[in-house]
Design a protein around this motif. Structure first.
Motif, mmCIF file in Angstrom:
data_model
loop_
_atom_site.group_PDB
_atom_site.id
_atom_site.type_symbol
_atom_site.label_atom_id
_atom_site.label_comp_id
_atom_site.label_asym_id
_atom_site.label_seq_id
_atom_site.Cartn_x
_atom_site.Cartn_y
_atom_site.Cartn_z
ATOM 1 N N ALA A 1 0.833 -1.212 0.000
ATOM 2 C CA ALA A 1 0.000 0.000 0.000
ATOM 3 C C ALA A 1 0.864 1.257 0.000
ATOM 4 O O ALA A 1 0.560 2.258 -0.665
ATOM 5 C CB ALA A 1 -0.937 -0.016 1.207
ATOM 6 N N ARG A 2 1.956 1.207 0.770
ATOM 7 C CA ARG A 2 2.850 2.363 0.801
ATOM 8 C C ARG A 2 3.461 2.609 -0.569
ATOM 9 O O ARG A 2 3.524 3.749 -1.056
ATOM 10 C CB ARG A 2 3.966 2.138 1.827
ATOM 11 N N ILE A 3 3.900 1.521 -1.241
ATOM 12 C CA ILE A 3 4.507 1.676 -2.567
ATOM 13 C C ILE A 3 3.480 2.211 -3.560
ATOM 14 O O ILE A 3 3.755 3.107 -4.364
ATOM 15 C CB ILE A 3 5.076 0.329 -3.040
ATOM 16 N N TYR A 4 2.251 1.598 -3.490
ATOM 17 C CA TYR A 4 1.192 2.097 -4.368
ATOM 18 C C TYR A 4 0.887 3.560 -4.074
ATOM 19 O O TYR A 4 0.688 4.386 -4.977
ATOM 20 C CB TYR A 4 -0.087 1.257 -4.193
ATOM 21 N N GLY A 5 0.833 3.910 -2.800
ATOM 22 C CA GLY A 5 0.523 5.304 -2.439
ATOM 23 C C GLY A 5 1.576 6.268 -2.962
ATOM 24 O O GLY A 5 1.256 7.333 -3.491
#
Length: 324
Positions: A266-270
């Motif tokens: 999720a952090r990478i996607y964000g």
């Protein structure tokens, strides 16, 4: 005349040979002899081995054993003092102590065995009927088991094991030998030893004893099976508990790793989508186009809907590029 003389000499020679051969007899080792004259014993028994003399034609030799002889009685059904009916089988060892008296009273070994049957069986019956069963099957040195040895023994068997031995088999057999030996000298017999060879319950009692033994063994087997099943259940329960703990620990670790992975994703996607929000909106719209296809449903939208916003924009952009 000469022929008659020759015949006479031959007859005399034959008579001499017969008389001479009947005068001597040989006594072997392990034998004793009684000289019988006109059917009656004369003199003392001959016990030394070797060559001996008797009166021919008048006396004859009766030979007897000096070695130990065996006697085996027939099994008898006798009640004990406690009224338990048992089969008892005895054996004895005897010898001919006085051959002359033996010859006068029993004549042969077969006659002696007949007397032994009557005397020993009578004494055995008398001694057994005055004795408890525990004294017949145990020795005087019997020691009652103590402590741990009795822990697994049924109560009724413990009572039997704790019964006190007052006489013991050895004393009973000594009494049998002593009582029977008092009668033997009148037959020229010496009774050397008497033993109880075999002792058993009668058939009816034996069946009940066997049934009780079978029941007791079944009870012990059932107890062992029950204890084994309890141990098995305990082991399986412990195993299931440990397995559940292992599974729970593994599941917790999986969820922790998966949560960390999802958070990292999720952090990478964000980070990626925050770099270009418009691209993110475009990407999500394309995914919506793909996921929205359904053969069994119909969706009606106007051309002004935001759902087709990127399609309309892409068409306008393409026309502008062609105009240029």
């Amino acid at each position: 005349m000469k022929k008659t003389t020759t015949v006479g000499l031959g007859v005399l020679l034959l008579a001499f040979v017969v008389a001479f051969s009947g005068t001597f007899y040989t006594l072997e080792e392990g034998k004793q002899a009684v000289i019988v004259q006109f059917g009656r014993p004369v003199g003392e028994p001959v016990t030394s081995a070797g060559l001996h003399i008797k009166i021919p034609m008048i006396q004859e030799v009766r030979l007897f054993e000096t070695r130990l002889l065996a006697w085996d009685g027939d099994p008898n059904q006798i009640p004990t003092k406690g009224r338990e009916f048992i089969w008892i089988d005895t054996t004895a060892r005897w010898r001919i102590a006085d051959a002359k008296t033996f010859l006068e009273n029993v004549a042969t070994e077969a006659g002696a065995r007949s007397r032994l049957d009557d005397i020993i069986d009578s004494v055995v019956r008398d001694q057994v009927s005055r004795s408890e069963l525990v004294d017949l099957v145990r020795s005087a040195s019997w020691a009652t088991p103590q402590g741990q040895n009795l822990s697994d023994v049924p109560a009724e068997v413990q009572e039997l094991l704790k019964q006190k031995v007052t006489r013991g088999r050895e004393e009973i057999t000594r009494n049998i030998l002593s009582e029977a030996s008092k009668i033997m000298p009148q037959y020229g017999i010496e009774l050397v030893d008497v033993r109880i060879k075999r002792l058993d319950y009668v058939e009816s009692v034996r069946e009940r004893v066997y049934s009780r033994m079978i029941s007791e063994r079944k009870r012990i087997a059932a107890q062992f099976r029950s204890e084994g099943e309890g141990e098995s259940a305990q082991i399986l329960g412990t195993m299931e508990k440990e397995l559940s703990q292992i599974r729970s620990s593994a599941y917790r670790k999986v969820q922790e790793i998966r949560g960390k992975a999802d958070a990292e994703a999720a952090r990478i996607y964000g980070d990626a989508y925050n770099g270009d929000p418009e691209f993110y909106a475009f990407s999500r719209t394309l995914e919506a186009y793909k996921e929205g296809q359904n053969e069994n449903s119909v969706m009606i939208l106007t051309t002004d809907s935001d759902y087709y916003r990127y399609l309309k924009n892409s068409g306008g952009a393409a026309k502008a590029r062609s105009t240029r």
